[in-house]
Write a protein that holds these residues in place. Structure first.
Motif, PDB file in Angstrom:
ATOM      1  N   PRO A 235       3.198  28.992  -4.601  1.00 13.37           N
ATOM      2  CA  PRO A 235       3.865  29.280  -5.933  1.00 13.37           C
ATOM      3  C   PRO A 235       3.096  30.569  -6.480  1.00 13.37           C
ATOM      4  O   PRO A 235       4.204  31.596  -6.360  1.00 13.37           O
ATOM      5  CB  PRO A 235       4.397  28.504  -7.103  1.00 13.37           C
ATOM      6  CG  PRO A 235       4.017  27.156  -5.637  1.00 13.37           C
ATOM      7  CD  PRO A 235       2.691  27.101  -5.098  1.00 13.37           C
ATOM      8  N   PHE A 238       2.715  33.667  -4.858  1.00  9.53           N
ATOM      9  CA  PHE A 238       4.990  34.588  -4.822  1.00  9.53           C
ATOM     10  C   PHE A 238       4.633  35.436  -5.626  1.00  9.53           C
ATOM     11  O   PHE A 238       5.299  35.903  -5.124  1.00  9.53           O
ATOM     12  CB  PHE A 238       5.508  32.969  -4.181  1.00  9.53           C
ATOM     13  CG  PHE A 238       6.809  33.552  -4.028  1.00  9.53           C
ATOM     14  CD1 PHE A 238       7.518  34.166  -2.825  1.00  9.53           C
ATOM     15  CD2 PHE A 238       7.673  33.101  -4.923  1.00  9.53           C
ATOM     16  CE1 PHE A 238       8.356  35.210  -2.972  1.00  9.53           C
ATOM     17  CE2 PHE A 238       9.055  33.194  -5.052  1.00  9.53           C
ATOM     18  CZ  PHE A 238       9.576  34.065  -3.726  1.00  9.53           C
ATOM     19  N   LEU A 239       4.564  34.062  -6.847  1.00  4.35           N
ATOM     20  CA  LEU A 239       4.802  35.288  -8.146  1.00  4.35           C
ATOM     21  C   LEU A 239       3.804  36.355  -8.342  1.00  4.35           C
ATOM     22  O   LEU A 239       4.800  37.167  -9.089  1.00  4.35           O
ATOM     23  CB  LEU A 239       4.550  34.030  -9.411  1.00  4.35           C
ATOM     24  CG  LEU A 239       5.653  32.602  -9.722  1.00  4.35           C
ATOM     25  CD1 LEU A 239       4.627  32.347 -10.847  1.00  4.35           C
ATOM     26  CD2 LEU A 239       6.873  33.386  -9.461  1.00  4.35           C
ATOM     27  N   SER A 264       8.564  32.679 -14.050  1.00  3.32           N
ATOM     28  CA  SER A 264       7.253  32.705 -14.867  1.00  3.32           C
ATOM     29  C   SER A 264       7.059  31.459 -15.660  1.00  3.32           C
ATOM     30  O   SER A 264       7.107  30.385 -15.618  1.00  3.32           O
ATOM     31  CB  SER A 264       6.620  33.863 -15.383  1.00  3.32           C
ATOM     32  OG  SER A 264       6.675  34.638 -14.532  1.00  3.32           O
ATOM     33  N   TYR A 267       7.904  27.810 -13.664  1.00  2.00           N
ATOM     34  CA  TYR A 267       6.534  27.627 -12.841  1.00  2.00           C
ATOM     35  C   TYR A 267       5.916  27.039 -13.365  1.00  2.00           C
ATOM     36  O   TYR A 267       5.231  26.526 -13.202  1.00  2.00           O
ATOM     37  CB  TYR A 267       6.217  29.045 -12.125  1.00  2.00           C
ATOM     38  CG  TYR A 267       5.009  29.269 -11.992  1.00  2.00           C
ATOM     39  CD1 TYR A 267       4.176  28.365 -10.494  1.00  2.00           C
ATOM     40  CD2 TYR A 267       3.757  29.639 -12.328  1.00  2.00           C
ATOM     41  CE1 TYR A 267       3.275  28.559 -10.140  1.00  2.00           C
ATOM     42  CE2 TYR A 267       2.445  29.171 -11.962  1.00  2.00           C
ATOM     43  CZ  TYR A 267       2.377  28.542 -10.831  1.00  2.00           C
ATOM     44  OH  TYR A 267       0.987  28.613 -10.182  1.00  2.00           O
ATOM     45  N   TYR A 271       4.741  22.746 -13.347  1.00  2.00           N
ATOM     46  CA  TYR A 271       3.352  22.608 -13.165  1.00  2.00           C
ATOM     47  C   TYR A 271       2.578  21.444 -14.265  1.00  2.00           C
ATOM     48  O   TYR A 271       1.775  20.640 -14.122  1.00  2.00           O
ATOM     49  CB  TYR A 271       2.753  23.910 -12.728  1.00  2.00           C
ATOM     50  CG  TYR A 271       2.567  24.044 -11.074  1.00  2.00           C
ATOM     51  CD1 TYR A 271       3.484  24.527 -10.734  1.00  2.00           C
ATOM     52  CD2 TYR A 271       1.581  24.460 -10.832  1.00  2.00           C
ATOM     53  CE1 TYR A 271       3.899  24.927  -9.275  1.00  2.00           C
ATOM     54  CE2 TYR A 271       0.965  24.609  -9.191  1.00  2.00           C
ATOM     55  CZ  TYR A 271       1.930  24.697  -8.658  1.00  2.00           C
ATOM     56  OH  TYR A 271       2.539  24.818  -7.542  1.00  2.00           O
TER      57      TYR A 271
END
Length: 986
Positions: A235, A238-239, A264, A267, A271
């Motif tokens: 991920p 990917f960002l 962002s 994400y 996490y």
């Protein structure tokens, strides 16, 4: 060699990366401080025809200018703005504190479009963008970097230390790199560094949480773990790709930037929350006490940091819910708890101390390697047999052989693994670990009682013994060659009563002799024949087999001494301790001895601190309670001490006076006198020194200045004593004035006595002439008037003599009506001169009182004179005097129409030397402050009461109450009440 080269390359790479990150962060900070970005504080988003105000914070420049949420901005400074980039360009053209003209379309309450909406021009003053949160984030970055460097230097070879440092370094980049929107080459480096760190830091943190405990013993488990850890970074990659794609191919709009920021933040929050959940799951499943302590702090610290960030910042931001900026800043700064928690876990619970896990991993790796080698050997032999005996099967036969061998090998593998587990005694290893941990944790305990309780509680659990006792050496200031030991704590000694525990004799425990062993072993404590009778009984009662000394270094000189002795019995199974256990116990005794010595020293230090604080508090109480101002100054004439009396005198608190030069606190004339005598020895006194205070008031004080010396007679400053004698001097002056008035009174009495003689002659001759000339119509009336006036003058003189005559304390029946009339006769001339009208209302049936006529006349005279002075110069001045009766009381009321008494002075009017007549009017006189004090004392002597009622501008009324001397029938309250009495509210 290969591993060493890799380690050096890794160290060089980390050093270069750390140095580059620090240099870039410092340059970024300098450029941010020198580059200000203008802003209107409004959150704009693209809409049809312009930019719509999505959120206008209260107090922002846009809010102050009048922009409202929902307004559409179509132009700035006559330039159209269809996107936020155009608005930003216009802001930079206007500059900080510049005026930007906003063309606003404000839709109505029910308007569906902006076609018929009037355009508003609003002047907005742009301000610098608030970047204060960046400094807090940089502080978090420094915390991360410091913790990472500490772990890296202290535990370079420990597993996961490199991973942890990379996580801290990436966190440093994330929180310290803040692009300034200049977007030059350096700013682009900072921008992409922040983007990359934002993508990697959450993945590294979750990777650390997943990989915290090495519970993967099988190769398949390790492979799954590696695949899982690698997937955690997808991920983030990917960002980064999304950011690149948005910059290269998508149109730069405010909405796009907002959505990317939301992704962002989501994400990061996901996490972090996942890592907290992983820590919580591992904490619940952890079996090791140390690991549970580590995970407890990591879990709680992660939740403490993530919960405010997620609830206050992330979720509202994702839902486009606006939260006050202060709360969002606090939520962002709450992330500092994450590195702080890691630092506490590292220091307190040795987070990076994974030697035990490493050793276990090596053991299982060797065992697994041996099994795998044996497995492939069996497979090879089986394959060769199949290939030689059954060549027709070829490849298929080989595969079948491998599968069959694998199925047969699994039970064999389990059996070998069981043998390996039995070879390594896990229980013994755990107990040794517990003892070592216990010994290391002893030094953190400073309370002796708690330390001893911990020893007797944990030793039975660690060694599985039934009886434990700790004997402490008696504490003495003088070292003794044979210290006496006393039982301080025990476990399992239930067969001994408290009296027996106090009477034990452990003189056989002497480990300070040169030939003494490391411990004493008694195979059968019930039969120690070599000991004296009392000591043999003690050994039998204690029933302890082992006595281990706790040795520490001597306070003076070399060698060791015994501070405590640990006694232990057999194990729960009735066995003796092994030699290995005794070695561990002897090592542990050294830790215990140091811990006991530290606890004893700490207790003595606490006692000395308590005594010192008590003595200090006692001395401070003396200094603070004394009614003299005391201050101390150092050699630079700065105030070091300032007591409460100085605070009252100078109206300056101690905090503002300390460390101030005396030239800023005292007037210049005192500083001049102080400087003149500072080099002289001895004590100097400034008598009746007039001291000008900061409030403008001037006080008279005796000031003593003496050197402040140490025990070695070294001068370290000056001590100044300020004795305020202003009130004393005023009292002395008032007493002098009172003596003068007394002398005048005696002189007036003498003059009045001498005047009586000529008055008698004049009266006699006037009466004789009036008898001879009674038929003279012209002279007879004149002689009659002369005779009457001489009688009146004689009455005045006799009244003055009676008042001035010293009377004893004889009490008699006194008619207050006659006493009031006589006193009015004395004051008749003064009252007429002052143009004061006298109104009297005497009760004709007033009962007499029991008292001293002279003292009562003094009371009435003082009150009348005070009333006369209060009405001096006032129009329609009236003095009302009335007598009446109450329930068993006789009352006298003297009321004036003077200026009245201030409310705040009413409670002080009976204090000696307190007077309100400090500045009398022209023709008046200054009071001494003794009249009402004497009056109050006389009323107390006569068992009477005095009441006062006063109102400013209306007047004052004094009411005297006396007990009647003999019972008489009382009249009704209506008759007793004074009809002319006027109520005055105090």
């Amino acid at each position: 060699m290969k591993d060493a080269a890799q380690t050096r390359i890794l160290a060089v790479a980390l050093a270069i990366a750390t140095l580059a990150a620090c240099v870039l962060a410092v340059i970024n900070l300098q450029r941010e401080n020198g580059y200000e970005v203008p802003t209107d504080g409004i959150s704009w988003i693209e809409t049809t025809g312009g930019l719509r105000a999505q959120y206008v914070p209260a107090g922002s420049p846009g809010d102050r200018a009048g922009v409202r949420t929902g307004d559409v901005l179509v132009g700035v400074n006559e330039h159209p703005v269809a996107r936020t980039s155009a608005l930003i360009r216009q802001m930079f053209r206007s500059g900080i504190w510049g005026h930007a003209t906003y063309s606003i379309l404000r839709p109505g309450a029910h308007a569906s479009n902006l076609n018929n909406t009037a355009k508003l021009d609003i002047q907005v003053i742009l301000v610098p963008t608030d970047v204060s949160i960046n400094q807090g984030l940089r502080f978090i970055a420094l915390v991360y970097l410091s913790i990472g460097l500490y772990v890296l230097f202290r535990r370079w070879t420990a597993p996961k230390s490199t991973h942890f440092y990379v996580f801290c370094l990436v966190s440093f980049v994330l929180y310290s790199f803040k692009y300034t929107t200049e977007l030059d080459t350096f700013d682009w480096i900072i921008y992409w560094g922040n983007i990359a760190a934002g993508a990697l830091q959450p993945a590294l943190f979750l990777h650390f949480a997943v990989n915290f405990s090495d519970d993967y013993k099988q190769p398949a488990s390790r492979l799954r773990r590696r695949i899982l850890c690698a997937a955690l970074y997808l991920p983030g990659i990917f960002l980064i790709g999304l950011q690149c794609w948005a910059i290269l191919y998508w149109s730069a709009t405010g909405e796009l930037r907002h959505r990317l920021d939301q992704i962002s933040v989501a994400y990061l929050a996901i996490y972090y929350v996942t890592a907290a959940v992983v820590f919580q799951v591992r904490y619940r499943g952890a079996e090791s006490a140390l690991e549970r302590q580590q995970l407890k702090w990591l879990t709680r610290g992660t939740l403490l940091a993530i919960a405010p960030f997620t609830l206050i910042y992330a979720i509202p931001y994702l839902a486009d819910i606006h939260v006050p900026s202060l709360l969002t800043k606090l939520a962002g700064l709450s992330l500092v708890f994450l590195p702080l928690t890691f630092s506490w876990a590292i220091v307190r619970y040795r987070l990076m101390d994974v030697d035990l896990i490493f050793k276990r991993g090596v053991t299982y790796t060797l065992a697994t390697g041996a099994l795998v080698g044996l497995y492939f050997a069996v497979v090879a032999v089986t394959a060769e047999m199949v290939h030689a005996r059954l060549p027709s099967l070829r490849t298929w036969g080989l595969l079948v052989a491998i599968v069959v061998t694998g199925l047969i090998f699994d039970p064999l593998k389990r059996a070998i693994q069981g043998r390996v587990d039995k070879m390594f005694d896990q229980r013994r290893f755990d107990y040794r670990e517990t003892l070592v941990e216990f010994g290391r944790g002893l030094n953190s305990q400073t309370d002796l009682r708690a330390l001893l309780d911990s020893i007797v509680e944990q030793l039975p659990q660690a060694l599985l013994v039934t009886r434990v006792a700790v004997f402490l050496a008696a504490e003495t200031d003088i070292p003794h060659p044979a210290p006496r030991f006393e039982l301080a704590a025990s476990h399992g000694l239930t067969n001994l009563s408290p009296a027996e525990l106090k009477s034990i004799d452990v003189g056989f425990l002497d480990f300070d002799q040169p030939e003494a062993n490391n411990h004493l072993f008694l195979e059968n404590p019930q039969q120690v024949l070599r000991l004296p009778e009392m000591q043999r009984l003690t050994a039998a009662r204690l029933d302890l087999n082992y006595y281990v000394p706790c040795l520490v270094a001597n306070r003076e000189g070399s060698g060791t001494r015994t501070v405590a002795i640990i006694g232990l019995g057999r194990t729960n199974d009735g066995d003796f301790l092994s030699s290995e256990e005794m070695e561990v116990l002897e090592s542990l005794a050294g830790y215990i001895g140091i811990a006991i010595q530290n606890a004893q020293l700490y207790r003595r230090l606490e006692q000395k601190i308590t005594d010192f604080e008590r003595l200090k508090e006692f001395n401070e109480n003396i200094v603070e309670s004394i009614n003299i101002g005391i201050l101390a100054v150092d050699l630079d004439d700065r105030v070091e001490s300032w007591n409460a009396q100085m605070e009252v005198l100078f109206a300056r608190p101690r905090a503002s006076a300390l460390r101030q030069p005396i030239s800023e606190l005292f007037p210049a004339d005192f500083v001049t006198r102080f400087n003149a005598i500072r080099e002289e020895q001895g004590t100097h006194t400034l008598y009746k020194f007039r001291l000008a205070l900061p409030s403008g008031e001037s006080r008279v004080a005796n000031i003593a200045i003496a050197p402040l010396v140490t025990r070695n007679f070294i001068t370290i400053g000056r001590i100044i004593l300020v004795d305020d004698i202003t009130d004393r001097i005023q009292m002395e002056a008032q007493l002098t004035q009172s003596e003068k008035l007394s002398s005048i009174g005696l002189l007036a009495a003498g003059v009045a006595h001498e005047v009586n003689t000529p008055l008698a002659v004049i009266s006699s001759y006037a009466q004789m002439l009036s008898k001879h000339m009674r038929d003279d119509e012209r002279l007879a009336p004149v002689l009659e008037k002369i005779t009457q006036q001489t009688f009146r003058a004689s009455e005045i003189v006799n009244g003055l003599l009676n008042f001035s005559r010293t009377s004893g304390s004889e009490f008699a029946s006194v008619d207050l009506n006659d006493l009031l009339r006589d006193t009015l006769v004395l004051l008749e001339h003064q009252l007429k001169t002052a143009q004061i009208r006298v109104e009297t209302n005497f009760d004709p049936q007033l009962p007499p009182v029991h008292g001293n006529r002279g003292k009562l006349q003094q009371v009435i005279l003082n009150l009348m004179l005070n009333g006369k002075d209060a009405m001096f110069g006032r129009p329609n001045a009236t003095l009302r005097i009335a007598t009446f009766r109450g329930a068993g009381r006789v009352l006298v009321r003297i009321q004036d129409t003077g200026a009245g008494i201030e409310r705040e002075h009413l409670h002080r009017i009976y204090d000696p030397f307190f007077t309100t007549k400090t500045k009398p009017q022209e023709g008046g006189h200054k009071g001494t402050g003794l009249g009402l004090a004497v009056t109050y004392g006389i009323m107390q002597e006569h068992a009477g009461k005095i009441h006062v009622e006063s109102e400013i501008g209306v007047g004052t009324a004094f009411q005297l109450e006396f007990p009647v001397s003999a019972p008489r029938p009382l009249v009704s309250p209506e008759i007793a009440q004074d009809p002319d009495r006027k109520t005055i509210h105090a």
